[in-house]
Design an enzyme around this catalytic site. Structure first.
Site, PDB file in Angstrom:
ATOM      1  N   LYS A  10       0.836  -1.206   0.000  1.00  0.00           N
ATOM      2  CA  LYS A  10       0.000   0.000   0.000  1.00  0.00           C
ATOM      3  C   LYS A  10       0.874   1.261   0.000  1.00  0.00           C
ATOM      4  O   LYS A  10       2.088   1.187   0.236  1.00  0.00           O
ATOM      5  CB  LYS A  10      -0.929  -0.044   1.218  1.00  0.00           C
ATOM      6  CG  LYS A  10      -1.958  -1.204   1.183  1.00  0.00           C
ATOM      7  CD  LYS A  10      -2.827  -1.197   2.449  1.00  0.00           C
ATOM      8  CE  LYS A  10      -3.901  -2.268   2.423  1.00  0.00           C
ATOM      9  NZ  LYS A  10      -4.743  -2.247   3.655  1.00  0.00           N
ATOM     10  N   TYR A  50     -12.461  -2.583  -2.965  1.00  0.00           N
ATOM     11  CA  TYR A  50     -13.040  -2.567  -1.619  1.00  0.00           C
ATOM     12  C   TYR A  50     -14.571  -2.483  -1.628  1.00  0.00           C
ATOM     13  O   TYR A  50     -15.157  -2.045  -0.646  1.00  0.00           O
ATOM     14  CB  TYR A  50     -12.449  -1.407  -0.821  1.00  0.00           C
ATOM     15  CG  TYR A  50     -11.033  -1.663  -0.328  1.00  0.00           C
ATOM     16  CD1 TYR A  50     -10.713  -2.831   0.375  1.00  0.00           C
ATOM     17  CD2 TYR A  50     -10.012  -0.737  -0.536  1.00  0.00           C
ATOM     18  CE1 TYR A  50      -9.427  -3.069   0.843  1.00  0.00           C
ATOM     19  CE2 TYR A  50      -8.720  -0.966  -0.065  1.00  0.00           C
ATOM     20  CZ  TYR A  50      -8.435  -2.135   0.620  1.00  0.00           C
ATOM     21  OH  TYR A  50      -7.165  -2.361   1.089  1.00  0.00           O
ATOM     22  N   ASN A 122      -2.011  -0.308   7.393  1.00  0.00           N
ATOM     23  CA  ASN A 122      -1.361  -1.587   7.699  1.00  0.00           C
ATOM     24  C   ASN A 122      -0.476  -2.141   6.577  1.00  0.00           C
ATOM     25  O   ASN A 122      -0.286  -3.340   6.455  1.00  0.00           O
ATOM     26  CB  ASN A 122      -2.407  -2.609   8.151  1.00  0.00           C
ATOM     27  CG  ASN A 122      -3.528  -2.766   7.147  1.00  0.00           C
ATOM     28  OD1 ASN A 122      -3.474  -2.214   6.049  1.00  0.00           O
ATOM     29  ND2 ASN A 122      -4.542  -3.526   7.505  1.00  0.00           N
ATOM     30  N   HIS A 125      -1.834  -5.347   1.584  1.00  0.00           N
ATOM     31  CA  HIS A 125      -3.077  -6.083   1.399  1.00  0.00           C
ATOM     32  C   HIS A 125      -2.704  -7.513   1.039  1.00  0.00           C
ATOM     33  O   HIS A 125      -1.731  -7.743   0.330  1.00  0.00           O
ATOM     34  CB  HIS A 125      -3.897  -5.480   0.240  1.00  0.00           C
ATOM     35  CG  HIS A 125      -5.014  -6.386  -0.187  1.00  0.00           C
ATOM     36  ND1 HIS A 125      -6.211  -6.441   0.478  1.00  0.00           N
ATOM     37  CD2 HIS A 125      -5.088  -7.318  -1.172  1.00  0.00           C
ATOM     38  CE1 HIS A 125      -6.982  -7.355  -0.096  1.00  0.00           C
ATOM     39  NE2 HIS A 125      -6.320  -7.909  -1.091  1.00  0.00           N
ATOM     40  N   GLU A 136      -9.806 -10.594  -7.091  1.00  0.00           N
ATOM     41  CA  GLU A 136      -8.835  -9.502  -6.992  1.00  0.00           C
ATOM     42  C   GLU A 136      -7.751  -9.599  -8.067  1.00  0.00           C
ATOM     43  O   GLU A 136      -7.368  -8.604  -8.666  1.00  0.00           O
ATOM     44  CB  GLU A 136      -8.196  -9.504  -5.610  1.00  0.00           C
ATOM     45  CG  GLU A 136      -9.178  -9.147  -4.503  1.00  0.00           C
ATOM     46  CD  GLU A 136      -8.583  -9.233  -3.108  1.00  0.00           C
ATOM     47  OE1 GLU A 136      -9.246  -8.807  -2.160  1.00  0.00           O
ATOM     48  OE2 GLU A 136      -7.440  -9.733  -2.956  1.00  0.00           O
TER      49      GLU A 136
HETATM   50  N1  UDP Z   1      -9.747  -1.458   7.863  1.00  0.00           N
HETATM   51  C1  UDP Z   1      -9.818  -0.462   8.833  1.00  0.00           C
HETATM   52  N2  UDP Z   1     -10.574  -0.683   9.949  1.00  0.00           N
HETATM   53  C2  UDP Z   1     -11.249  -1.839  10.166  1.00  0.00           C
HETATM   54  C3  UDP Z   1     -11.175  -2.841   9.189  1.00  0.00           C
HETATM   55  C4  UDP Z   1     -10.424  -2.627   8.051  1.00  0.00           C
HETATM   56  O1  UDP Z   1      -9.201   0.594   8.677  1.00  0.00           O
HETATM   57  O2  UDP Z   1     -11.916  -1.983  11.207  1.00  0.00           O
HETATM   58  C5  UDP Z   1      -8.957  -1.222   6.631  1.00  0.00           C
HETATM   59  C6  UDP Z   1      -7.562  -1.843   6.719  1.00  0.00           C
HETATM   60  O3  UDP Z   1      -6.650  -1.006   6.023  1.00  0.00           O
HETATM   61  C7  UDP Z   1      -7.783  -3.166   6.006  1.00  0.00           C
HETATM   62  C8  UDP Z   1      -8.759  -2.785   4.897  1.00  0.00           C
HETATM   63  O4  UDP Z   1      -9.612  -1.818   5.524  1.00  0.00           O
HETATM   64  O5  UDP Z   1      -6.571  -3.721   5.519  1.00  0.00           O
HETATM   65  C9  UDP Z   1      -9.586  -3.928   4.347  1.00  0.00           C
HETATM   66  O6  UDP Z   1     -10.291  -4.523   5.397  1.00  0.00           O
HETATM   67  P1  UDP Z   1     -10.395  -6.114   5.552  1.00  0.00           P
HETATM   68  O7  UDP Z   1     -11.411  -6.404   6.593  1.00  0.00           O
HETATM   69  O8  UDP Z   1     -10.579  -6.743   4.214  1.00  0.00           O
HETATM   70  O9  UDP Z   1      -8.957  -6.510   6.160  1.00  0.00           O
HETATM   71  P2  UDP Z   1      -7.708  -7.251   5.479  1.00  0.00           P
HETATM   72  O10 UDP Z   1      -8.252  -8.339   4.596  1.00  0.00           O
HETATM   73  O11 UDP Z   1      -6.940  -6.209   4.696  1.00  0.00           O
HETATM   74  O12 UDP Z   1      -6.891  -7.795   6.614  1.00  0.00           O
HETATM   75 MG    MG Z   2      -9.684  -8.268   3.123  1.00  0.00          MG
END
Ligand code: UDP
Ligand code: MG
Length: 166
Positions: A10, A50, A122, A125, A136
């Site tokens: 990212k 997303y 974080n 991805h 994806e």
């Molecule tokens: N995210 C966030 N707060 C949350 C959940 C997700 O800011 O409570 C953001 C975070 O950057 C995350 C992205 O949204 O990586 C996508 O969310 P997902 O639940 O798919 O998590 P991931 O698969 O990336 O672990």
């Molecule tokens: Mg995810």
């Protein structure tokens, strides 16, 4: 089972020059990189990537994040890894979504943070299941950009304008 997974470094990962370290951590999984490119993330791509989170409170901020508006850096590095249990292996090395809860030795645990807005910044991805990985990878990569016949593809004749080197 051998499978493919999408990884995106990212904008914060690029801004903090973490690409080398991230690739080296991921290489410990013993997977093969079968696709890689730098992508300028458009609003459309961000929203498609997303789309399942569009009702979340953090969605707007998340779109700003992935399109680089939080970091003045609208590039990401997109990679496709392939191999045995690739999805699980990469998720383990990445760490859990919340960087405060992620293993300190994982990528997100080591380099992620929570912004004052509450957004999880974080660093990477990683696809979380087979179905998501396929959706994806097809969204981010054209068939000819992946050096492995991952999913069925067909040849089509396109007559649109294409840039070529001078
Ligand atoms: N995210 C966030 N707060 C949350 C959940 C997700 O800011 O409570 C953001 C975070 O950057 C995350 C992205 O949204 O990586 C996508 O969310 P997902 O639940 O798919 O998590 P991931 O698969 O990336 O672990
Ligand atoms: Mg995810």
């Amino acid at each position: 089972m051998e499978e493919a997974t999408l990884v995106i470094v990212k904008p914060d990962g690029l801004k903090k020059s973490l690409t080398g370290d991230i690739l080296s951590r991921l290489s410990k999984a013993g997977l093969r990189i079968i696709g890689a490119k730098v992508v300028k993330v458009s609003l459309e791509l961000a929203e498609q990537h997303y789309h399942h989170l569009k009702d979340k409170l953090f969605y707007k901020e998340l779109i700003k994040y992935i399109t680089g508006q939080l970091h003045g850096e609208n590039r990401v590095l997109a990679l496709v890894y392939y191999g045995e249990s690739a999805i699980k292996k990469v998720r383990e090395i990445a760490g859990t979504t919340n960087p405060e809860e992620a293993e300190p030795t994982s990528i997100r645990g080591a380099y992620g943070r929570i912004l004052t807005s509450g957004l999880y910044e974080n660093v990477i991805h990683a696809s979380s299941n087979l179905q998501e990985a396929e959706r994806e990878i097809k969204l981010w990569f054209e068939p000819e950009e992946i050096v492995y016949p991952l999913y069925p593809a067909r040849i089509t004749e396109v007559s649109s304008k294409k840039k070529v080197w001078l």
